[in-house]
Design a protein around this motif. Sequence first.
Motif, mmCIF file in Angstrom:
data_model
loop_
_atom_site.group_PDB
_atom_site.id
_atom_site.type_symbol
_atom_site.label_atom_id
_atom_site.label_comp_id
_atom_site.label_asym_id
_atom_site.label_seq_id
_atom_site.Cartn_x
_atom_site.Cartn_y
_atom_site.Cartn_z
ATOM 1 N N GLU A 1 -3.738 4.795 -0.741
ATOM 2 C CA GLU A 1 -4.456 3.677 -0.847
ATOM 3 C C GLU A 1 -4.546 3.271 0.843
ATOM 4 N N ARG B 1 0.842 -1.457 0.053
ATOM 5 C CA ARG B 1 0.029 -0.112 0.026
ATOM 6 C C ARG B 1 0.715 1.549 -0.069
ATOM 7 N N PRO C 1 -9.543 -1.834 7.571
ATOM 8 C CA PRO C 1 -10.336 -0.902 8.352
ATOM 9 C C PRO C 1 -11.268 -1.484 9.287
ATOM 10 N N LYS D 1 -6.585 2.795 3.507
ATOM 11 C CA LYS D 1 -8.099 2.944 4.151
ATOM 12 C C LYS D 1 -7.721 2.735 5.607
ATOM 13 N N SER D 2 -7.166 1.766 5.937
ATOM 14 C CA SER D 2 -6.955 1.687 7.475
ATOM 15 C C SER D 2 -6.397 2.688 8.217
ATOM 16 N N ASP E 1 -6.379 5.844 7.253
ATOM 17 C CA ASP E 1 -7.354 7.075 6.846
ATOM 18 C C ASP E 1 -8.346 6.725 7.993
ATOM 19 N N THR E 2 -8.799 5.533 8.372
ATOM 20 C CA THR E 2 -9.796 5.170 9.339
ATOM 21 C C THR E 2 -9.403 5.700 10.619
#
Length: 176
Positions: A24, A20, A138, A26-27, A29-30
């Motif tokens: 990219e 990643r 995520p 997402k985790s 970002d979460t």
Amino acid sequence: MSDREFIPTRIAILTVSDSRSLAEDKSGDTLVKRLEGAGHILAARDIIPDERADISAQLRTWCDDPEIDVVISTGGTGLTGRDVTVEAHRDIYEKEIEAFGTLFTMISIKKIGTSAVQSRATGGVCNGTYLFALPGSPGACKDGWDEILQHQLDYRHMPCNFVEIFPRLTESERRK
């Protein structure tokens, strides 16, 4: 909750992944969305490959930074040969918070059943900094934050929380 005032903590997010990029992630970002939504401060963020020495070095660098109170990593907690985040965390822990992994597993069982046995979430303390390793999905990051960390990193949470004992994490050093 109590009548105490909220105390924001400065949190670094480390994503461990061979594949990643930050775009990219997402985790990561979460976690950023949740910590900022709760009123905490994103102190640093990075993504590094699944290399134990590199992970340990980054964790130690952040633990030595007085502007970082908490480090949350995501990824590399599974059972494959490349999953070395837990070992990297334990390389630098002064104390492990065993119940963090236990509680995370209990929460995961409700969501993913016996597959929770494959997660090795962990928590610990190094140089007065809390460290937590969450799985790379995520959903796991949501569970770790929503069910454990948002409460324990909130000074208003009673009967006790991680924030209120920040000043005591390094008291053994003061005795020397």
